[in-house]
Structure formats: structure tokens, C-alpha cells
Design an enzyme around this catalytic site. Sequence first.
Site, PDB file in Angstrom:
ATOM      1  N   LEU A  45       0.873  -1.171   0.000  1.00 58.69           N
ATOM      2  CA  LEU A  45       0.000   0.000   0.000  1.00 58.69           C
ATOM      3  C   LEU A  45       0.910   1.221   0.000  1.00 58.69           C
ATOM      4  CD1 LEU A  45      -2.824  -0.742   2.616  1.00 58.69           C
ATOM      5  CD2 LEU A  45      -3.049  -0.597   0.142  1.00 58.69           C
ATOM      6  N   ASP A  46       0.663   2.157  -0.894  1.00 61.56           N
ATOM      7  CA  ASP A  46       1.455   3.376  -0.946  1.00 61.56           C
ATOM      8  C   ASP A  46       1.375   4.124   0.376  1.00 61.56           C
ATOM      9  OD1 ASP A  46       2.241   3.020  -3.586  1.00 61.56           O
ATOM     10  OD2 ASP A  46       0.519   4.117  -4.385  1.00 61.56           O
ATOM     11  N   PRO A  47       2.385   4.954   0.681  1.00 59.53           N
ATOM     12  CA  PRO A  47       2.327   5.744   1.912  1.00 59.53           C
ATOM     13  C   PRO A  47       1.074   6.613   2.020  1.00 59.53           C
ATOM     14  CG  PRO A  47       4.557   5.758   1.063  1.00 59.53           C
ATOM     15  CD  PRO A  47       3.690   5.079   0.012  1.00 59.53           C
ATOM     16  N   ALA A  49      -1.838   5.811   1.016  1.00 56.43           N
ATOM     17  CA  ALA A  49      -3.028   4.954   1.105  1.00 56.43           C
ATOM     18  C   ALA A  49      -3.210   4.458   2.528  1.00 56.43           C
ATOM     19  CB  ALA A  49      -2.894   3.767   0.160  1.00 56.43           C
ATOM     20  N   ARG A 185      -2.965   4.039  -8.505  1.00 61.04           N
ATOM     21  CA  ARG A 185      -2.515   5.360  -8.974  1.00 61.04           C
ATOM     22  C   ARG A 185      -2.525   5.423 -10.496  1.00 61.04           C
ATOM     23  NH1 ARG A 185       3.166   6.347  -7.294  1.00 61.04           N
ATOM     24  NH2 ARG A 185       3.315   4.136  -6.889  1.00 61.04           N
TER      25      ARG A 185
END
Length: 194
Positions: A45-47, A49, A185
Site C-alpha cells: 500500500l502506498d504511503p 493509502a 494510482r
Amino acid sequence: MSRKQGQPVHGWVNLDKPVGVSSAKAVAIVRRVFNAAKAGHGGTLDPLASGVLPIALGEATKTVAFAMGSHKSYEFTLAWGVETSTDDGEGSGTKRSAIRPSEAEVNAILPQFTGHIEQVPPAYSAIKVDGQRAYKLARKADADDDAPAVQLAARPIYIETCTLLSHNETEARFYVACGKGAYIRSMARDIGRA
């Protein structure tokens, strides 16, 4: 020979990862809290998110491949009018548009984002390019005008469903169920472009 640090703790932790924490940092925190000898995550998970990040401890790390191959679901918000260098809110604006699509226009293009499709991952991703992470190469290109821009190839992904949940003039919210390797994204970027 050095001894492994930590205890033989085995199992899964479903962490509700907050915004601002990377997946690697979340794993390090859980590993430290449980004093586990071994830990890994079942998907990144992206930072920016938030959401459930499955973290495997000990022997459970051997099952991460099964978790990674499973279907996942996400909700995300797309802000109309600007594309960024990172395809998220952290990047600088690279393209701007005054176009604000109607709800009907958004729903009309969603079928092209379902099924087996090709998707270009974000330049700022953990994909390896010639042994280096793409995000490191992208940062280098940003800092050095002579460094080549990161160009990633399109990859096949599977999107089970993409549904518009809400829509207004400034943003839209979507629900996506997908398979392994999909970048939300990139999906937001491509929907915005379409």
C-alpha cells in the site's frame, strides 16, 4: 555466524495501515511489536493509502505468494484537473486541464478499464529496472537533467470491476476489485486522461 534477532512468532496480522506510513515501515513496526524473527507483507500500500495491509510473521511468510495472488479491492478518490509526476498527491503538477467530466461521461469510459487490460505502472514504484527500483531512478531523473526519464512498459493486469461511487465537479470516488499487479494510482491517472 550471527543469530537471528527475535522470536519464532508465526501467523498473520491484518494491520489497518494509516496514511503516511510505508508498507516496509509498517512491517518493521509489527515485527518489532511482536519481536518476530521474520516478517513480510502480502501486497504494498502506498504511503498515501490507508487500509488493510496483511503482514505475515515467521512460517506464515511462506504463504505470502498465495495472498499476493488473491483478488483485492480498493476505494480511491480521483481529483479532476491535474496530473502529477508521481500519479498521486505527493508529486508536482505536470499537466493541467479545465475539463470536468460529467457523471455520464465517466461511466461511459469505465468499461475500457475492466477485464484483462494493459497498464503502465507509475514511474515512482518499487518495480525493478535493471536491478534498481524505479522510484530511485525517477528521483535521480528529477534531480539531474542529464539522467534519463523512467519509462516503464505496460503490463497485463486484471480488473474485475470498476464502479463510480460518487461524482462532483472537483472529484470522483471509485471502487475497484482487481488481481495482482494493478496500480490504483495508474488507474486514476488513466481514467483522468480518458
